[in-house]
Design an enzyme around this catalytic site. Structure first.
Site, PDB file in Angstrom:
ATOM      1  N   ASP A   1      -8.362  -3.300  -1.565  1.00  0.00           N
ATOM      2  CA  ASP A   1      -9.511  -2.476  -1.930  1.00  0.00           C
ATOM      3  C   ASP A   1      -9.091  -1.189  -2.641  1.00  0.00           C
ATOM      4  OD1 ASP A   1      -8.802  -2.638   1.107  1.00  0.00           O
ATOM      5  OD2 ASP A   1      -9.233  -0.533   0.759  1.00  0.00           O
TER       6      ASP A   1
ATOM      7  N   LYS B   1     -11.412  -8.557   5.096  1.00  0.00           N
ATOM      8  CA  LYS B   1     -11.937  -7.202   5.311  1.00  0.00           C
ATOM      9  C   LYS B   1     -12.625  -6.734   4.034  1.00  0.00           C
ATOM     10  CE  LYS B   1      -9.434  -3.744   4.266  1.00  0.00           C
ATOM     11  NZ  LYS B   1      -8.566  -2.566   4.057  1.00  0.00           N
TER      12      LYS B   1
ATOM     13  N   TYR C   1       0.813  -1.222   0.000  1.00  0.00           N
ATOM     14  CA  TYR C   1       0.000   0.000   0.000  1.00  0.00           C
ATOM     15  C   TYR C   1       0.844   1.269   0.000  1.00  0.00           C
ATOM     16  CZ  TYR C   1      -2.957   3.772   1.710  1.00  0.00           C
ATOM     17  OH  TYR C   1      -3.584   4.965   1.859  1.00  0.00           O
TER      18      TYR C   1
HETATM   19  C1  B12 Z   1     -10.277   7.231  -4.822  1.00  0.00           C
HETATM   20  C2  B12 Z   1     -10.326   7.820  -3.445  1.00  0.00           C
HETATM   21  C3  B12 Z   1      -9.209   7.596  -2.627  1.00  0.00           C
HETATM   22  C4  B12 Z   1      -8.013   6.777  -3.056  1.00  0.00           C
HETATM   23  C5  B12 Z   1      -7.085   7.713  -3.855  1.00  0.00           C
HETATM   24  C6  B12 Z   1      -6.249   6.972  -4.853  1.00  0.00           C
HETATM   25  C7  B12 Z   1      -5.563   7.899  -5.751  1.00  0.00           C
HETATM   26  N1  B12 Z   1      -4.382   7.542  -6.117  1.00  0.00           N
HETATM   27  O1  B12 Z   1      -6.098   8.937  -6.141  1.00  0.00           O
HETATM   28  C8  B12 Z   1      -7.454   6.332  -1.678  1.00  0.00           C
HETATM   29  C9  B12 Z   1      -8.136   5.043  -1.295  1.00  0.00           C
HETATM   30  C10 B12 Z   1      -5.972   6.159  -1.609  1.00  0.00           C
HETATM   31  C11 B12 Z   1      -8.014   7.429  -0.792  1.00  0.00           C
HETATM   32  C12 B12 Z   1      -7.478   7.734   0.413  1.00  0.00           C
HETATM   33  C13 B12 Z   1      -8.011   8.687   1.271  1.00  0.00           C
HETATM   34  N2  B12 Z   1      -9.111   9.431   1.075  1.00  0.00           N
HETATM   35 CO1  B12 Z   1     -10.124   9.381  -0.522  1.00  0.00          CO
HETATM   36  N3  B12 Z   1     -11.410   9.129  -1.779  1.00  0.00           N
HETATM   37  C14 B12 Z   1     -11.450   8.556  -2.986  1.00  0.00           C
HETATM   38  C15 B12 Z   1     -12.815   8.630  -3.630  1.00  0.00           C
HETATM   39  C16 B12 Z   1     -13.505   7.299  -3.391  1.00  0.00           C
HETATM   40  C17 B12 Z   1     -12.874   8.939  -5.121  1.00  0.00           C
HETATM   41  C18 B12 Z   1     -12.072  10.153  -5.581  1.00  0.00           C
HETATM   42  C19 B12 Z   1     -11.922  10.045  -7.050  1.00  0.00           C
HETATM   43  O2  B12 Z   1     -11.033   9.367  -7.520  1.00  0.00           O
HETATM   44  N4  B12 Z   1     -12.842  10.641  -7.830  1.00  0.00           N
HETATM   45  C20 B12 Z   1     -12.851  10.530  -9.293  1.00  0.00           C
HETATM   46  C21 B12 Z   1     -12.174  11.749  -9.938  1.00  0.00           C
HETATM   47  C22 B12 Z   1     -12.129  11.592 -11.446  1.00  0.00           C
HETATM   48  O3  B12 Z   1     -12.947  12.865  -9.609  1.00  0.00           O
HETATM   49  P1  B12 Z   1     -12.327  14.215  -8.984  1.00  0.00           P
HETATM   50  O4  B12 Z   1     -11.253  13.911  -8.064  1.00  0.00           O
HETATM   51  O5  B12 Z   1     -13.466  15.033  -8.519  1.00  0.00           O
HETATM   52  O6  B12 Z   1     -11.691  14.916 -10.263  1.00  0.00           O
HETATM   53  C23 B12 Z   1     -12.466  15.574 -11.247  1.00  0.00           C
HETATM   54  C24 B12 Z   1     -12.691  17.043 -10.949  1.00  0.00           C
HETATM   55  O7  B12 Z   1     -12.721  17.380  -9.589  1.00  0.00           O
HETATM   56  C25 B12 Z   1     -11.610  17.761 -11.672  1.00  0.00           C
HETATM   57  N5  B12 Z   1     -10.302  17.865 -11.094  1.00  0.00           N
HETATM   58  C26 B12 Z   1      -9.730  17.251 -10.062  1.00  0.00           C
HETATM   59  N6  B12 Z   1      -8.460  17.630  -9.943  1.00  0.00           N
HETATM   60  C27 B12 Z   1      -8.214  18.502 -10.922  1.00  0.00           C
HETATM   61  C28 B12 Z   1      -7.087  19.236 -11.244  1.00  0.00           C
HETATM   62  C29 B12 Z   1      -7.124  20.103 -12.321  1.00  0.00           C
HETATM   63  C30 B12 Z   1      -5.931  20.871 -12.661  1.00  0.00           C
HETATM   64  C31 B12 Z   1      -8.312  20.248 -13.067  1.00  0.00           C
HETATM   65  C32 B12 Z   1      -8.344  21.151 -14.177  1.00  0.00           C
HETATM   66  C33 B12 Z   1      -9.424  19.525 -12.738  1.00  0.00           C
HETATM   67  C34 B12 Z   1      -9.381  18.665 -11.672  1.00  0.00           C
HETATM   68  O8  B12 Z   1     -11.523  16.976 -12.816  1.00  0.00           O
HETATM   69  C35 B12 Z   1     -11.680  15.588 -12.516  1.00  0.00           C
HETATM   70  C36 B12 Z   1     -12.399  14.961 -13.627  1.00  0.00           C
HETATM   71  O9  B12 Z   1     -13.676  15.516 -13.759  1.00  0.00           O
HETATM   72  C37 B12 Z   1     -13.480   9.784  -2.820  1.00  0.00           C
HETATM   73  C38 B12 Z   1     -14.980   9.641  -2.577  1.00  0.00           C
HETATM   74  C39 B12 Z   1     -15.765   9.971  -3.782  1.00  0.00           C
HETATM   75  N7  B12 Z   1     -16.610   9.070  -4.216  1.00  0.00           N
HETATM   76  O10 B12 Z   1     -15.608  11.030  -4.359  1.00  0.00           O
HETATM   77  C40 B12 Z   1     -12.745   9.726  -1.490  1.00  0.00           C
HETATM   78  C41 B12 Z   1     -12.437  11.044  -0.711  1.00  0.00           C
HETATM   79  C42 B12 Z   1     -12.048  12.086  -1.707  1.00  0.00           C
HETATM   80  N8  B12 Z   1     -11.332  10.673   0.150  1.00  0.00           N
HETATM   81  C43 B12 Z   1     -11.405  11.262   1.268  1.00  0.00           C
HETATM   82  C44 B12 Z   1     -10.489  11.038   2.331  1.00  0.00           C
HETATM   83  C45 B12 Z   1     -10.744  11.798   3.606  1.00  0.00           C
HETATM   84  C46 B12 Z   1      -9.421  10.131   2.197  1.00  0.00           C
HETATM   85  C47 B12 Z   1      -8.469   9.739   3.314  1.00  0.00           C
HETATM   86  C48 B12 Z   1      -7.923  10.877   4.101  1.00  0.00           C
HETATM   87  C49 B12 Z   1      -9.063   8.720   4.265  1.00  0.00           C
HETATM   88  C50 B12 Z   1     -10.306   8.114   3.786  1.00  0.00           C
HETATM   89  N9  B12 Z   1     -11.409   8.542   4.342  1.00  0.00           N
HETATM   90  O11 B12 Z   1     -10.289   7.229   2.928  1.00  0.00           O
HETATM   91  C51 B12 Z   1      -7.358   8.941   2.593  1.00  0.00           C
HETATM   92  C52 B12 Z   1      -6.059   9.675   2.589  1.00  0.00           C
HETATM   93  C53 B12 Z   1      -5.753  10.344   1.325  1.00  0.00           C
HETATM   94  C54 B12 Z   1      -4.732  11.441   1.344  1.00  0.00           C
HETATM   95  N10 B12 Z   1      -3.624  11.414   2.037  1.00  0.00           N
HETATM   96  O12 B12 Z   1      -4.995  12.382   0.674  1.00  0.00           O
HETATM   97  C55 B12 Z   1     -12.593  12.143   1.402  1.00  0.00           C
HETATM   98  C56 B12 Z   1     -12.305  13.623   1.283  1.00  0.00           C
HETATM   99  C57 B12 Z   1     -13.206  14.402   2.227  1.00  0.00           C
HETATM  100  C58 B12 Z   1     -12.976  15.843   2.078  1.00  0.00           C
HETATM  101  N11 B12 Z   1     -13.738  16.512   1.204  1.00  0.00           N
HETATM  102  O13 B12 Z   1     -12.116  16.370   2.710  1.00  0.00           O
HETATM  103  C59 B12 Z   1     -13.517  11.545   0.290  1.00  0.00           C
HETATM  104  C60 B12 Z   1     -14.519  12.545  -0.296  1.00  0.00           C
HETATM  105  C61 B12 Z   1     -14.231  10.353   0.946  1.00  0.00           C
HETATM  106  C62 B12 Z   1     -15.016  10.710   2.166  1.00  0.00           C
HETATM  107  N12 B12 Z   1     -16.289  10.992   2.039  1.00  0.00           N
HETATM  108  O14 B12 Z   1     -14.484  10.711   3.259  1.00  0.00           O
HETATM  109  N13 B12 Z   1      -9.054   8.023  -1.330  1.00  0.00           N
HETATM  110  C1  LIG Z   2      -3.463  -1.020   3.988  1.00  0.00           C
HETATM  111  C2  LIG Z   2      -3.648   0.409   4.325  1.00  0.00           C
HETATM  112  N1  LIG Z   2      -2.754   1.044   5.095  1.00  0.00           N
HETATM  113  C3  LIG Z   2      -2.896   2.342   5.415  1.00  0.00           C
HETATM  114  C4  LIG Z   2      -3.980   3.073   4.997  1.00  0.00           C
HETATM  115  C5  LIG Z   2      -4.096   4.497   5.393  1.00  0.00           C
HETATM  116  O1  LIG Z   2      -2.987   5.171   4.998  1.00  0.00           O
HETATM  117  P1  LIG Z   2      -2.834   6.747   5.065  1.00  0.00           P
HETATM  118  O2  LIG Z   2      -2.851   7.123   6.477  1.00  0.00           O
HETATM  119  O3  LIG Z   2      -1.566   6.947   4.375  1.00  0.00           O
HETATM  120  O4  LIG Z   2      -3.998   7.326   4.315  1.00  0.00           O
HETATM  121  C6  LIG Z   2      -4.930   2.465   4.220  1.00  0.00           C
HETATM  122  C7  LIG Z   2      -6.099   3.248   3.801  1.00  0.00           C
HETATM  123  O5  LIG Z   2      -6.854   2.953   2.982  1.00  0.00           O
HETATM  124  C8  LIG Z   2      -4.750   1.103   3.869  1.00  0.00           C
HETATM  125  O6  LIG Z   2      -5.644   0.478   3.108  1.00  0.00           O
END
Ligand code: B12
Ligand SMILES: Cc1ncc(COP(=O)(O)O)c(C=O)c1O
Ligand code: B12
Ligand SMILES: Cc1ncc(COP(=O)(O)O)c(C=O)c1O
Lengths: 247, 518, 518, 247
Positions: B299, B371, B264
């Protein structure tokens, strides 16, 4: 057009003004609870309001669902629409415009800033794969994309912008808790200012699902893209801003 | 018994054999390297704590000082306990302070000095290990007294950023039915190469994992568990630059489950692959001792990759996590392998495909608690649709006998959960459990139906991918974007500078103790 | 094939035989009595329409005049067409106006006069029957051209009270996925002993069923059906004091389905049992001719009685509705027998019990389309919980192959549906269909499991109850509160004064035509 | 007590003021739609407001889900609690009170009025079976219940009240579309007035899930019972109102 410009919410009859509201109050579920919810509903303009669901959550919180009629009017004439001030171009047109007007490749440096690790949105705009059926900026022959990924600090980004001679810096911010996205954007703007000094800094474009697309001035950036943005919109904007208005 | 999917045991055996083969070189690397965080863990087991005026933990200060002076090829234990003999009356924190002030000259002790240092270090670390053992026994005792909830366990997250807001929310969650409470970390903590100190109130989208926060939450959950007559499990996150240390703190503060994945940090936090593989091994050795159930992070792949296209990468990663886990000493019941319900709900038969994936994993890992993660990616702003999707996820969880169900929030696409989101989520799974908890017994996927076909296909693709991984090596596969369609070269990412190859005579009292026990 | 529940065919046969036995005396009564509404239906088939200045339909005025002068023992046809010969140049409406003004003297014609009247009446009524036939052919043609949606058909209600608000809502519903649109009637209409006239805008919790409203909605649905390339079915409600007439109007205006239950009016509207049984027979004869699918109302029992305790009363009533329906000439495919998902969601295994009930009905009536009604009674103000309950209802609907699914509204416990409630409800079933539409194929209730056991138990209880009904007579059973725990004595309720026993020589051209065809 | 008397809605942090709102506007889903929704949200006091879901429903309607922070305060001191002004009695106490103070059976005539055919609520109060584990009024030995069922007209009810010498008339109203419940209640009050003239009319008690329990004056009745009423509450009230205050 004789469309009405003033409307009310619609439940099942024109003009009924019905809305649904839910919220939690930090109070126990006791005799006062429903009255407290009604008081809030009233302040929101619901009259009459009907508390249809009350659920105590532990000893100190209560959740409510309320339906009611609001008298508020929505005046469509007062709605400010974020009009795209530039035309939506095809990939071909974008490439052509850059070639003919910029006469070199347009360079963008993109990153997700700060501790935010969400890259899917940034990649949706930058990677060939793209979004919603549209290819990302990498696909455009006349655009050179430097995708720094996530967890990039503002100074790192600024340094890279300088070294790559970036025309535009694209940042993504998804985590918004405690306004992290706003703070991080400020950091980027400040870092670019100290990196470029009085020299002309690159265009700053920020994106993310919780940004308000009308907030560019407040954020001191050039453009803000919100949820559902497509790569073509971004490409068209870049051409518009950097390669002059198309004929 | 053949299971509902009629999987071919020979194929399953082959998949495991390939995973072992793919893991072997990485295991060898992990056995022959140490990291700054592993060395700091040794000190933490020996009781170091606290931080200097700049909030830098003494553990870091001390390890850095040793490293600067004599390197880490021999481990920190010998030079430090040697130094302690030469600075009588000073404890580890005192030594760290002196070392930071440049007042300690470290050396690699030899002969009798070495033996003396070794013995003292061992004794000091044993104390920590004994505390972990005591915690494990205490957990068993409490569970025996209070009773263990039936599986699936209901897993809920709190994430306010403030431990003092987290506590009432966690207690409310337990009262409303949660069996497990996880405290999400502040974004960015996983990239810190130190573990912050003390009770914290200022995290972004999560709360810092600190020993004090662990302690506070542990006590709060013990309280509410007593009130409810049910042992409430506490979970935190190990994966990250400080995986070994956080695992250690978890053992010391009686956490029950830890997010701990062999990849991860690499894929989702851009941490150096070598660093991660070395750290994960030590951290799992500690978890094994502590009786902690790990949760892996497959996941997450389905948030960047498509859940149908990439289903087999989940299985491959689970087989690797299993392999690395067993090698580190974890028992099968400690392997909470991760997977998720992330198929686009707009595609036909999505529920059948989810059932196929979930049942496949269930049958591949019959002893693992599993999980199961709720939909996140396809959760938008329509909270009603979201509530419905979560319900079907819950249903699949029950139908396929998952062990740990992470409760989905209808507002996943919007914000970190409100108190009411969590309460509604618990009502959701409560209804599914009561109404349809036993539906799985009447579910028998047809021999030639969508479900069986899909499960076989995913398994076949997993075997194929494992063959490629064995061929090109796991590190190359990661570099090529095999998992989560994210490319991570073996020399890239953060934390590689914290990796050190064992020199001749490397000695680590913790590893020695943990491995001796097996 | 034995079906999933392994029902014993002998028990099923016995149940049907008992139902026939229980129905027989009532059928005999229905064959030998007429009602004011049956007589008015004859006139409506012959083309009467419109109302006087007091909004009383001419059909009522004319039948009342005949009744006052010569009684209804011979039917209205002979005296009226006899009078028409004596008032040349006057049509039915004209005659009604004259009669109301006391200017017509009715008599029972005899000899050649009788023959002449009989022929003229027959010719007039034939016109109406031909229009019904034409509508049926027109429906078939449209379905052939536009295509028939796959089952289950999605059934949605509109209920604004105003036909002009109903129309856009109905069209929106069709666009959003409804296959069937039902226009709920204004509360109280079923107690009116006349059918209001014209387009109406002022109903309570529903819109008046009038011929003009039928016509307007039919045209609107034809329009939207053309736009969508899908035939949209229109439904209204027959049961009530004017069951025969509303059934007639439905045939004349090409409605496709009608709520028509042999006992609903008795139990839920306190209409006299004899009146209801007599009326329902005629109305079903008309439906049979019109190719209309009837929907029965057993679901309603579960709103006043408990859905577990009273499950067998639903089955008994369905067997009776089937029996009465077949006797009146309906084909099995026209029997949309009703039942509902109304078990208290707080009880354990509620979904398993719902599956048992729904599958039992499915297997008992393999050719009937079955109308499956959503939860209503246990829908409260928690709209999220409601949305979830509706989803599980939809799932059971698909799993057990129901023919017509009435879409549940998350706000059922609050208000008549908002536009958005309906849209969300359609999204709900759309998701279940796409994701899990084929789950039923993999569902095989265990031989000794909850589901099979429950289904057998309900069937056994139904047979037992039928035995009692046969013993004590159906009318007595109703009087004793057997259905919907509501007691309705045979001489109580509204409308008994509209019942008349056939005299010697009773003649009804409509019945004659409808029965001749069989 | 040092409980706070002024509170705000609670999302996940004290004082954050978060609420959820949903509604339909009779406008197409076009560029203006989201702005229109924000305008309404703002009028309801949401600032900032976030439109999280927009769904076009046909060509002329759009559904929205909005989250946002309201600044409104709920002052618990201002909440008027409908206090039961009488003690809750057991069946025994009710019977005793009637026997000792009224010295004859207490007669109630109940009905669902107008075109409303919902009897479950009325029966829950009147029938032996009762509601929520409490037996209905028929179970009380000293109460004589006349349950007229549903679809009863106001004049029929008044006539029966006279002929039965009713002490109280109990009406139920469940259908509320176009305020049917209010109109029907008015009809009952008027019918009783014309039936009784200046003579003392029986107590008028109305009940149903959508009645506001504080509306008795507006409705010119003696008491209004809302959703979740139990038979014991009604019995206790009747004793209180008809058989004097208990010692
Ligand atoms: C995928 C995801 C993750 C993945 C990310 C993987 C990765 N490499 O990106 C993982 C599992 C790692 C993750 C982790 C976390 N996540 Co997250 N994650 C999501 C999730 C499910 C989807 C986001 C996504 O990919 N959307 C799809 C893309 C295409 O949409 P988008 O980001 O909106 O982008 C579009 C536009 O916004 C715009 N856009 C975006 N960026 C840019 C930049 C430019 C320049 C331009 C022009 C346009 C643009 O264009 C895109 C296309 O239309 C959301 C929930 C949800 N359903 O939205 C939560 C969410 C974003 N996560 C959240 C959180 C809190 C976290 C965590 C802190 C813990 C957690 N609760 O899971 C961690 C830590 C992350 C960290 N350190 O930042 C919260 C954020 C809450 C908030 N508003 O503050 C959300 C909303 C979930 C929630 N309800 O708690 N996450
Ligand atoms: C295996 C694992 N480790 C750690 C984390 C949380 O890591 P971080 O605190 O970097 O968001 C996650 C969150 O989805 C996880 O799946
Ligand atoms: C059961 C039911 C029916 C049954 C009624 C059977 C019967 N004999 O009563 C049937 C199926 C026949 C029916 C028909 C209709 N119904 Co209906 N029905 C319901 C349902 C599902 C439950 C009502 C109920 O029984 N509640 C349980 C009882 C115990 O609760 P209660 O009535 O609130 O009573 C309590 C208190 O209010 C109070 N109380 C009530 N009366 C009194 C009287 C006194 C004196 C006192 C002191 C207290 C008191 O004490 C009771 C115990 O706590 C509701 C939806 C729902 N889930 O609420 C719709 C509902 C009430 N029906 C509705 C409608 C519109 C109809 C119909 C017009 C069409 C339709 N949509 O189905 C028809 C026509 C009815 C007519 N002519 O009146 C609407 C009403 C909308 C509105 N507010 O105007 C509802 C809300 C459904 C909806 N969302 O559309 N219905
Ligand atoms: C069989 C049947 N007929 C008629 C109706 C509607 O009757 P009314 O208009 O009297 O409410 C229903 C409603 O549920 C029904 O089930």
């Amino acid at each position: 057009m004789n469309e009405p410009t003033v409307v009310r919410p619609y439940g099942d009859t024109t003009g009924d003004g019905m809305v649904q509201v839910s919220f939690t109050l930090p109070i126990p579920r006791d005799a006062r609870a429903e009255g407290a919810a009604l008081q809030l509903a009233e302040k929101m303009g619901l009259a009459p309001a009907m508390v249809v669901h009350v659920k105590g959550m532990g000893p100190a919180f209560t959740f409510f669902v309320v339906y009611g009629r609001v008298a508020h009017l929505v005046d469509l004439a007062q709605v400010t629409v974020v009009e795209r001030e530039y035309p939506l171009l095809s990939a071909k047109e974008v490439n052509l415009a850059i070639r003919s007007r910029l006469r070199r490749k347009l360079v963008v440096v993109g990153a997700t800033i700060g501790t935010d690790a969400h890259t899917v949105g940034l990649d949706a705009i930058l990677n060939v794969k793209g979004f919603a059926g549209e290819k990302g900026l990498e696909y455009y022959r006349e655009v050179r994309v430097v995708n720094m990924g996530a967890q990039v600090t503002a100074p790192e980004l600024a340094a890279r912008a300088v070294s790559e001679k970036a025309d535009a810096v694209l940042t993504s911010q998804v985590v918004t808790q405690r306004d992290a996205h706003l703070h991080h954007t400020e950091e980027v703007v400040d870092a670019l200012r100290s990196a470029y000094g009085d020299a002309r800094r690159p265009l700053v474009v920020v994106g993310g699902p919780r940004f308000d697309p009308t907030s560019q001035e407040r954020l001191r950036v050039d453009r803000v893209f919100g949820k559902g943005t497509t790569p073509r919109e971004v490409a068209s904007y870049l051409v518009h801003a950097l390669a002059g208005a198309p004929e | 018994m053949k299971g509902k999917l009629r999987l071919d045991p020979a194929v399953v055996r082959r998949a495991r054999a390939l995973a072992a083969k793919a893991a072997a070189p990485v295991e060898e690397m992990a056995r022959t390297h140490t990291t700054v965080s592993i060395e700091r863990s040794v000190l933490r087991l020996a009781g170091i704590g606290g931080a200097d005026a700049e909030q830098m933990p003494w553990a870091n200060r001390l390890v850095d000082a040793v490293r600067d002076q004599v390197g880490l090829q021999q481990g920190v234990a010998l030079p430090i306990w040697d130094a302690l003999f030469r600075h009588r009356g000073v404890d580890l924190v005192g030594l760290a302070a002196k070392a930071a002030a440049g007042e300690v000259a470290f050396r690699i002790p030899e002969g009798r000095d070495r033996e003396r240092a070794r013995l003292a270090a061992q004794r000091a670390v044993e104390k920590g290990v004994r505390r972990i053992d005591k915690n494990r026994a205490e957990r068993d005792r409490r569970i025996a007294r209070l009773g263990d909830p039936a599986k699936p366990w209901i897993y809920l997250i709190v994430a306010t950023g403030n431990i003092y807001e987290d506590i009432p929310q966690a207690q409310a969650a337990a009262r409303a039915g949660a069996d497990i409470v996880a405290v999400i970390r502040s974004t960015g903590q996983s990239l810190l190469d130190y573990v912050p100190e003390g009770a914290t109130t200022e995290g972004y989208a999560g709360t810092y994992a600190t020993q004090e926060n662990f302690r506070l939450m542990r006590a709060a959950l013990d309280d509410v568990g007593r009130e409810l007559g049910r042992y409430i499990r506490l979970t935190n996150y190990a994966s990250g630059l400080c995986m070994p240390e956080i695992a250690t703190l978890a053992g010391l503060e009686r956490l029950d489950m830890m997010l701990n994945d062999c990849m991860y940090g690499i894929i989702f936090r851009d941490i150096n692959p070598q660093r991660t593989f070395i750290d994960q091994r030590f951290s799992r050795q500690v978890h094994a001792r502590a009786g902690i159930v790990i949760n892996t992070g497959e996941d997450n792949y389905l948030t960047t990759a498509d859940a149908v296209d990439a289903a087999h990468t989940v299985v491959v990663s689970q087989l690797l996590n299993e392999r690395f886990g067993l090698e580190a000493g974890l028992e099968p019941w400690q392997l909470g392998l991760g997977h998720a319900f992330e198929i686009n709900p707009a595609i036909p038969d999505s529920l059948m495909l989810e059932l196929a994936h979930a049942q496949l994993v269930r049958e591949l890992f019959p002893d693992a608690p599993l999980k199961y993660m709720p939909p996140t990616k396809h959760m938008g702003g329509n909270v009603f649709a979201g509530y419905l999707l979560d319900a079907l996820f819950n249903l699949v969880g029950y139908m396929t006998g998952q062990g740990i169900i992470l409760i989905g929030m209808m507002t996943e696409g919007i914000h970190t959960p409100f108190l009411s989101d969590r309460d509604l989520a618990l009502e959701n799974i409560g209804y599914i459990r009561t109404a349809a908890g036993s539906l799985g017994a009447d579910w028998h996927p047809a021999k030639d139906g969508v479900v069986v076909h899909r499960a076989h296909q995913v398994l076949a693709e997993a075997v194929e991918l494992l063959e490629r991984v064995v061929d090109e090596s796991l590190l190359t596969a990661i570099a090529r974007g095999t998992f989560g369609i994210t490319k991570r070269p073996a020399d890239g990412g953060k934390g590689l500078d914290g990796v050190v190859a064992h020199g001749d005579g490397y000695w680590n009292p913790a590893t020695a103790l943990l491995e001796a026990a097996r």
